[in-house]
Design an enzyme around this catalytic site. Structure first.
Site, PDB file in Angstrom:
ATOM      1  CB  CYS A  69      -4.829   1.877  -6.528  1.00 26.21           C
ATOM      2  SG  CYS A  69      -3.527   3.137  -6.508  1.00 26.21           S
ATOM      3  CG  HIS A 120      -1.613  -1.592  -6.032  1.00 24.17           C
ATOM      4  ND1 HIS A 120      -2.374  -1.546  -7.191  1.00 24.17           N
ATOM      5  CD2 HIS A 120      -1.081  -0.361  -5.879  1.00 24.17           C
ATOM      6  CE1 HIS A 120      -2.276  -0.333  -7.717  1.00 24.17           C
ATOM      7  NE2 HIS A 120      -1.508   0.410  -6.937  1.00 24.17           N
ATOM      8  CD  GLU A 155      -3.035  -5.107  -7.671  1.00 26.88           C
ATOM      9  OE1 GLU A 155      -2.691  -4.073  -8.259  1.00 26.88           O
ATOM     10  OE2 GLU A 155      -3.824  -5.122  -6.706  1.00 26.88           O
TER      11      GLU A 155
END
Length: 215
Positions: A84, A189, A191
């Site tokens: 990001c 992202h 994650e």
């Protein structure tokens, strides 16, 4: 999911965001990453995550004396992953601020122009279009995999061939990921991108283990 052999990974802490969610995702893959404020050659890979604004992030990196070590790490072609804001900081400059970026990727981070029906920030799930299909990050992923975005700016590299994936947002085609040598970066992202994101992180861990270079 199968564990990954022990390695040393560093998540760079500069007070700009999502360190613990990244660490939690890596722990799910069997890797206990270290949150670090100093960069050492002993690490097998480095992650630069981040959410927030460009100028405060660059000032934090400057204050913590991290700019030169990050540049050195990447120019030595060691495994690196920006996430990001961590992607945007690799660029020469950003329309969001006045501070110079890390300058690893020649180009400018530009604001996404608003379109009717497509609010800014671009937030939520969207599909990747792979422009580097052989990029190690995409190994075993489905075509047009879904990942999670939150951003109002996107990187525009001077050399478009380093773009590893794009995403469509209305009539815009935005940079979703970059790959150059062992330097990788995602605007989305991983994650927060479910099983697809975990697969991407697992593929990056394979790069860290093998030292695989993408030219």
């Amino acid at each position: 999911m199968a564990g990954i052999p022990a390695m040393r990974l560093g998540i760079i802490d500069y007070d700009m965001g999502n360190l613990h969610s990244v660490a939690k995702a890596l722990a799910h893959l069997g890797v206990q990453a270290e949150v670090i404020q100093e960069i050492s050659d002993e690490y097998d890979g480095l992650i630069l995550p981040g959410v927030g604004a460009f100028d405060p992030a660059m000032r934090q990196l400057q204050q913590r004396h991290l700019i030169t070590p990050i540049r050195r790490w990447i120019t030595q072609n060691k495994p690196f992953l920006g996430i990001c804001l961590g992607l945007q900081l690799l660029f020469t400059a950003s329309e969001e601020g006045q501070e110079p970026g890390l300058g690893i990727i020649p180009g400018v981070v530009r604001q996404i122009e608003p379109l009717p029906g497509y609010p800014i920030p671009h937030m939520g799930w969207n599909q990747l279009q792979f422009t580097q299909p052989a990029c190690p990050l995409w190994r075993n992923l489905p075509p047009e995999a879904w990942v999670y975005f939150v951003h109002s700016y996107h990187g525009v590299p001077a050399a478009p061939e380093i773009i590893a994936a794009t995403v469509s947002y209305g009539s815009h085609t935005l940079t979703a990921a970059l790959a150059q040598g062992n330097c990788f970066a995602t605007q989305f992202h991983p994650e927060k991108s479910g099983s697809v994101g975990l697969s991407i992180l697992k593929n990056w861990l394979t790069v860290c283990r093998s030292g695989l270079a993408v030219m």
